[in-house]
Design an enzyme around this catalytic site. Structure first.
Site, PDB file in Angstrom:
ATOM      1  N   LEU A   8       0.776  -1.210   0.000  1.00  0.00           N
ATOM      2  CA  LEU A   8       0.000   0.000   0.000  1.00  0.00           C
ATOM      3  C   LEU A   8       0.798   1.244   0.000  1.00  0.00           C
ATOM      4  CD1 LEU A   8      -2.753  -0.470   2.430  1.00  0.00           C
ATOM      5  CD2 LEU A   8      -2.512  -1.026   0.117  1.00  0.00           C
ATOM      6  N   VAL A 224     -10.349  -1.935   3.919  1.00  0.00           N
ATOM      7  CA  VAL A 224     -10.124  -0.597   4.481  1.00  0.00           C
ATOM      8  C   VAL A 224      -8.859  -0.701   5.322  1.00  0.00           C
ATOM      9  CG1 VAL A 224     -10.988   1.267   5.931  1.00  0.00           C
ATOM     10  CG2 VAL A 224     -12.598  -0.088   4.570  1.00  0.00           C
ATOM     11  N   GLU A 225      -7.965   0.226   5.111  1.00  0.00           N
ATOM     12  CA  GLU A 225      -6.648   0.107   5.711  1.00  0.00           C
ATOM     13  C   GLU A 225      -6.237   1.331   6.523  1.00  0.00           C
ATOM     14  OE1 GLU A 225      -3.476  -0.347   2.976  1.00  0.00           O
ATOM     15  OE2 GLU A 225      -2.108  -1.032   4.538  1.00  0.00           O
ATOM     16  N   ARG A 226      -5.513   1.043   7.568  1.00  0.00           N
ATOM     17  CA  ARG A 226      -4.783   2.080   8.304  1.00  0.00           C
ATOM     18  C   ARG A 226      -3.406   2.121   7.653  1.00  0.00           C
ATOM     19  NH1 ARG A 226      -3.135   1.647  14.738  1.00  0.00           N
ATOM     20  NH2 ARG A 226      -2.125   3.693  14.844  1.00  0.00           N
TER      21      ARG A 226
END
Ligand SMILES: *[C@@H]1O[C@H](CO)[C@@H](O)[C@H](O)[C@H]1NC(C)=O
Ligand SMILES: *[C@@H]1O[C@H](CO)[C@@H](O)[C@H](O)[C@H]1NC(C)=O
Ligand SMILES: *[C@@H]1O[C@H](CO)[C@@H](O)[C@H](O)[C@H]1NC(C)=O
Length: 286
Positions: A8, A224-226
């Protein structure tokens, strides 16, 4: 999930390709070709683009739970797998751009990225992905735009072929609640088109990338990513419940790979996810 650190936005601060990745873009706005000079990309970097309005919460939908569950340090969502004898050819999803709010107790910057992509889970050496991200640069003002008001934040459209660096599609308009559609079509393990469509505005751009890092095309991700910014994990902004709709991958044989049988990842006490049916999954902030 060790791979996530590499994936990412983790390589976002690199300004140069680490492989021979090349890409071309084209686009249409309300059916009319967009002049190339009006399609804008910049290397992804924390803190760009404009601020949008407050969040809109999508209508509640019912959930059930049958998929296996796993946990991750920095993302939640559905990941499904296919053997390399029947690779993923394309992946698709709609979602509504979620509004975000700051999370008390987390450091800044805070962010939450919504994306769909191929690999990065059981194939950690490459990940092709595209989506949106909301960001809060700091607690009470927007450093880069100079706008000073508590709670201001921004949304960005982006794509990345990890381990190459990410790009922000700065020309793509984004507003909370609008429908986004992502379609990634691969033509080989190293070539693909990524279509980013603002359905609400009928504005689409297509990126054709070649010589990308080699994919196995065996993981289908709706996440959904941090995100990581460089080597630091961003604070995790709270995001409006996000439904991945028409979430499916198409395999070489033509069969679909959907949500049922995927693993549902959660970040303990921060983010949860569940399946709804074979084409819909949901992630929400805790
Ligand atoms: C992806 O492939 C599908 C099926 O072949 C096709 O309908 C669609 O137009 C393609 N999309 C892009 C963005 O190339
Ligand atoms: C799409 O376009 C609408 C209409 O202008 C705009 O409000 C919003 O910025 C865009 N939304 C998305 C999903 O990109
Ligand atoms: C996550 O969601 C599932 C399905 O709704 C639920 O059973 C589970 O208790 C949730 N876990 C947390 C930590 O919220």
């Amino acid at each position: 999930m060790r791979w996530i650190q590499a994936l990412l936005l983790g390589s976002a601060l690199l300004l140069e390709s680490v492989t021979a990745l090349k890409y071309e873009v084209s686009g249409t706005r309300k059916g009319v070709p967009i002049p190339k000079d009006q399609i804008k990309f910049v290397p992804y970097q924390f803190g760009r683009s404009k601020n949008n309005g407050p969040g809109v919460v999508p209508p509640a939908q019912k959930k059930k739970r049958a998929n296996p569950i796993s946990s991750s340090a920095n993302w939640c969502g559905a990941v499904n797998h296919t053997p390399t004898t029947n690779k993923i050819k394309s992946i698709h999803s709609f979602w509504q751009l979620p509004g975000c709010t700051k999370r008390t107790g987390h450091t800044y910057p805070q962010a939450a990225a919504v994306w769909t992509g191929i690999d990065g889970n059981s194939w950690p050496s490459a990940l092709l992905q595209s989506g949106t991200v909301c960001e809060f640069p700091c607690a009470d003002h927007d450093r880069l735009s100079g706008v000073s008001a508590d709670g201001l934040y921004r949304h960005e459209a982006w794509w990345q072929w990890v381990p190459d660096s990410a790009f922000t599609i700065t020309s793509m308009p984004l507003a909370v609640g609008d429908w986004i559609e992502i379609t990634i079509n691969t033509t080989s393990d190293t070539a693909a088109t990524i279509k980013f469509d603002n359905v609400s505005q009928d504005e689409q751009i297509t990126i054709s990338a070649t010589a990308g890092p080699t994919l196995a095309r065996k993981d289908a991700d709706w996440v959904v990513e941090r995100p990581y910014y460089g080597s630091s994990l961003a604070g995790f902004a709270k995001f409006d419940t996000t439904w991945f709709e028409d979430a499916y991958a198409v395999r070489t044989t033509g069969t679909n790979l959907g949500i049922l049988g995927a693993t549902q990842y959660q970040i303990p006490s921060l983010c949860n996810s569940t399946e709804y049916d074979n084409a819909n999954a949901v992630s929400w902030s805790l």
